[in-house]
Design a protein around this motif. Structure first.
Motif, short mmCIF file in Angstrom:
data_model
loop_
_atom_site.label_atom_id
_atom_site.label_comp_id
_atom_site.label_asym_id
_atom_site.label_seq_id
_atom_site.Cartn_x
_atom_site.Cartn_y
_atom_site.Cartn_z
N ALA A 4 9.07 2.15 -12.82
CA ALA A 4 10.30 1.48 -12.39
C ALA A 4 11.36 2.50 -12.03
CB ALA A 4 10.81 0.57 -13.50
N GLY A 5 12.40 2.02 -11.37
CA GLY A 5 13.56 2.85 -11.13
C GLY A 5 14.36 3.06 -12.40
N LEU A 6 15.34 3.96 -12.31
CA LEU A 6 16.19 4.24 -13.46
C LEU A 6 17.01 3.02 -13.84
CD1 LEU A 6 17.19 6.67 -15.27
CD2 LEU A 6 19.11 6.82 -13.69
N GLY A 7 17.17 2.80 -15.12
CA GLY A 7 17.98 1.69 -15.61
C GLY A 7 18.17 1.83 -17.10
N ALA A 8 18.81 0.86 -17.69
CA ALA A 8 19.06 0.91 -19.12
C ALA A 8 17.75 1.06 -19.90
CB ALA A 8 19.80 -0.35 -19.57
N ALA A 9 16.68 0.43 -19.43
CA ALA A 9 15.40 0.49 -20.15
C ALA A 9 14.85 1.90 -20.25
CB ALA A 9 14.38 -0.42 -19.47
N THR A 10 15.24 2.78 -19.30
CA THR A 10 14.79 4.16 -19.33
C THR A 10 15.18 4.84 -20.64
OG1 THR A 10 15.12 4.24 -16.93
CG2 THR A 10 14.83 6.35 -18.05
N ALA B 30 0.83 -1.21 0.00
CA ALA B 30 0.00 0.00 0.00
C ALA B 30 0.87 1.26 0.00
CB ALA B 30 -0.93 0.00 1.22
N TYR B 31 2.02 1.19 0.67
CA TYR B 31 2.95 2.31 0.74
C TYR B 31 3.78 2.43 -0.54
CZ TYR B 31 6.42 5.46 2.84
OH TYR B 31 7.24 6.52 3.12
N ALA B 32 4.16 1.28 -1.14
CA ALA B 32 5.00 1.24 -2.35
C ALA B 32 6.29 2.04 -2.15
CB ALA B 32 4.24 1.74 -3.58
N PRO B 33 7.17 1.58 -1.26
CA PRO B 33 8.34 2.37 -0.88
C PRO B 33 9.40 2.46 -1.97
CG PRO B 33 8.50 0.20 0.09
CD PRO B 33 7.14 0.28 -0.55
N GLY C 211 25.51 -2.50 -7.31
CA GLY C 211 25.36 -2.76 -8.73
C GLY C 211 23.97 -2.44 -9.22
N SER C 212 23.04 -2.22 -8.28
CA SER C 212 21.69 -1.77 -8.63
C SER C 212 21.72 -0.25 -8.80
CB SER C 212 20.71 -2.16 -7.52
OG SER C 212 21.15 -1.63 -6.27
N ASN C 213 20.58 0.32 -9.25
CA ASN C 213 20.53 1.77 -9.47
C ASN C 213 19.81 2.43 -8.30
OD1 ASN C 213 19.89 4.47 -10.69
ND2 ASN C 213 20.84 3.48 -12.45
N HIS C 214 20.31 3.56 -7.85
CA HIS C 214 19.69 4.21 -6.68
C HIS C 214 18.73 5.33 -7.06
CE1 HIS C 214 23.08 7.48 -6.01
NE2 HIS C 214 22.12 7.93 -6.80
N VAL C 215 18.51 5.57 -8.32
CA VAL C 215 17.52 6.56 -8.75
C VAL C 215 16.19 5.83 -8.87
CG1 VAL C 215 16.88 8.30 -10.44
CG2 VAL C 215 19.29 7.88 -9.95
N LEU C 216 15.32 6.01 -7.87
CA LEU C 216 14.14 5.17 -7.71
C LEU C 216 12.89 6.01 -7.48
CD1 LEU C 216 15.82 2.67 -5.23
CD2 LEU C 216 15.26 2.19 -7.63
N PRO C 217 11.71 5.46 -7.81
CA PRO C 217 10.46 6.21 -7.62
C PRO C 217 10.11 6.37 -6.15
CG PRO C 217 10.00 3.97 -8.34
CD PRO C 217 11.48 4.14 -8.42
N THR C 218 9.60 7.53 -5.79
CA THR C 218 9.19 7.84 -4.42
C THR C 218 7.71 8.19 -4.39
OG1 THR C 218 9.75 10.17 -4.68
CG2 THR C 218 11.49 8.72 -3.87
N GLY C 219 7.20 8.44 -3.19
CA GLY C 219 5.83 8.92 -3.05
C GLY C 219 4.76 7.97 -3.55
N GLN D 294 5.01 6.09 -6.19
CA GLN D 294 5.07 5.88 -7.64
C GLN D 294 5.55 4.48 -8.03
OE1 GLN D 294 6.41 9.52 -10.09
NE2 GLN D 294 7.46 9.77 -8.15
N ALA D 295 6.17 3.78 -7.08
CA ALA D 295 6.64 2.42 -7.38
C ALA D 295 5.49 1.48 -7.71
CB ALA D 295 7.45 1.87 -6.21
#
Length: 443
Positions: free
Chosen positions: A387-393, A330-333, A372-380, A382-383
């Motif tokens: 998705a978080g930032l990655g090559a697919a972006t 419910a929070y989608a952290p 090795g993961s990406n730290h630019v991630l959705p907040t509020g 939005q998850a």
């Protein structure tokens, strides 16, 4: 001792919509910042470099000598970088590159029959603009996360923007410049905030800044608002609000480690959210005591204490771990840590999170730098949808369709029937033309 974190009793779970309303969130209204962000972007569109310089003077307290950072400045920043920091950045680059490269999907071919196929290939965008904030902390790690993901996708042209710093003569922070040099990025601009997002999206010819196709990177509420403003012009990543950590833990968890991780995220910002969800009152008490001690001892004590005391931080008590997973969903952290007797069982129940960290030896701070993961991630929340930032972006799926005559003949009548049903006879005629000659005879 008074509790540091407020407590929310959800041992009886309400319906999901009511549950979402009960969960702790920072009071951040991106929509309220839209008029100001629009005004700053319009100024950049109309007056270009002069508007950017004025905004740097107004918001960053310095007027840069030049907005475009010279290549020699980047080289000097790298040469002056502390050896241990350089080594750490190089290790992070290597690990994030492995993680990002693994995200690039291979081409796939769907065979629909003999002589009929659709190839799905992934094409990178031509040019990207990557934003690196420069507020309460310096983030060379964000340079890595943005740039390496774009490079892994195959993006050929990369521009980086970061605010001018008064203490560094109007240049972005030297560590950010060094990280750019380490990654081979030589197009760097001393500009920040909403104006920088507008400059990347629309271009500023006077300083040689061409418009980009995608804008990514974290920032404050005005950066988030600016992304909304330019979203019709360029693709943007998720709006980055104050950072969040949600920890699901049971009575097997080490309270000191849980507390350390909550404090580590509270260190970012007074609006940072630190949330523990647990079915153990005893663990909640031990974590709260440890948080109180650590918050008082950390160098950023004032900032940490403000974040922990804010309405966005809390300890949530639940009946059991399935309920904890429901609360987390419910929070989608942005960041979810799971520290329980059976982490995989809890993970199986979780769907919505920016990134998930399993077990006592996988703290969020590892993901900030060297997992090795990406730290630019959705907040509020939005998850739940992005998705978080990655090559697919930076990639676009593209379909390549190949049919031979026999394969086309198999669906000839279907296309003709649908074209007639939709009142588009020329569509059908385009099919028929491939099976008749000039006299109308079937070929």
């Amino acid at each position: 001792m008074e509790p540091v974190l407020r407590r929310i009793d959800l041992t009886t779970l309400p319906a999901e919509q009511e549950l979402r309303a009960l969960l702790p969130r920072p009071a951040v209204d991106v929509a309220a910042s839209l008029p100001a962000a629009t005004e700053l972007i319009d100024a950049v569109r109309e007056r270009g470099a002069e508007a950017l310089l004025e905004q740097a003077e107004r918001f960053d307290g310095v007027r840069p000598d030049a907005i475009r950072v010279g290549v020699e400045v980047l080289t000097d920043a790298l040469a002056s970088l502390d050896a241990s920091v350089r080594s750490a950045l190089e290790a992070a680059i290597e690990r994030v590159r492995v993680g990002s490269t693994a995200q690039v999907p291979p081409p796939m071919i769907a065979h629909l029959g003999e002589g009929a196929e659709i190839e799905l290939r992934w094409q990178p965008v031509d040019r990207v603009g990557l934003y690196v904030p420069g507020g309460k902390a310096v983030y060379p790690s964000s340079v890595i996360m943005n740039v390496v993901a774009a490079q892994a996708a195959g993006v050929a042209s990369i521009a980086v923007a970061s605010p001018a710093q008064a203490e560094h003569g109007g240049l972005p922070h030297p560590a950010i410049l060094a990280a750019c040099a380490l990654l081979g990025v030589d197009e760097v601009y001393a500009m920040g905030g909403a104006g920088a997002i507008g400059a990347l999206a629309h271009g500023v010819p006077a300083i040689g800044l061409a418009p980009v196709d995608v804008v990514t990177g974290p920032g404050n509420v005005f950066v988030a608002a600016a992304k909304r403003v330019v979203a019709g012009t360029v693709r943007v990543d998720a709006e980055a609000g104050p950072t969040e950590i949600l920890v699901i833990a049971d009575d097997s968890a080490d309270a000191e480690l849980v507390a350390a991780d909550l404090v580590s995220q509270a260190e970012h910002d007074e609006l940072a959210a630190a949330v523990l969800v647990t079915d153990s009152v005893e663990l909640a008490d031990r974590v709260d005591a440890s948080v109180a001690r650590r918050a008082a001892e950390t160098p950023a004590a004032a900032r940490v204490s403000a974040a922990l005391a804010g309405e966005q931080s809390a300890i949530v008590l639940v009946a059991d771990l399935p309920a904890a997973a429901a609360v987390s969903d419910a929070y989608a952290p942005e960041h979810l840590e799971i520290v329980t007797r059976d982490d995989d069982a809890v993970l199986a129940r979780v769907r919505h999170a920016g990134a998930i960290f399993l077990g006592p030896h996988t703290p969020v701070s590892l993901g900030d730098y060297a997992a090795g993961s990406n730290h630019v991630l959705p907040t509020g929340g939005q998850a739940r949808r992005v998705a978080g930032l990655g090559a697919a972006t930076f990639l676009r799926p593209q379909q390549v369709v190949r049919y031979d005559r026999a394969a086309l003949a198999e669906v000839r009548e279907h296309v003709m029937a649908l074209a007639a049903a939709e009142g588009l006879p020329a569509h059908g005629e385009a099919i028929e033309a491939r099976f008749t000659d000039a006299s109308g005879e079937v070929r």
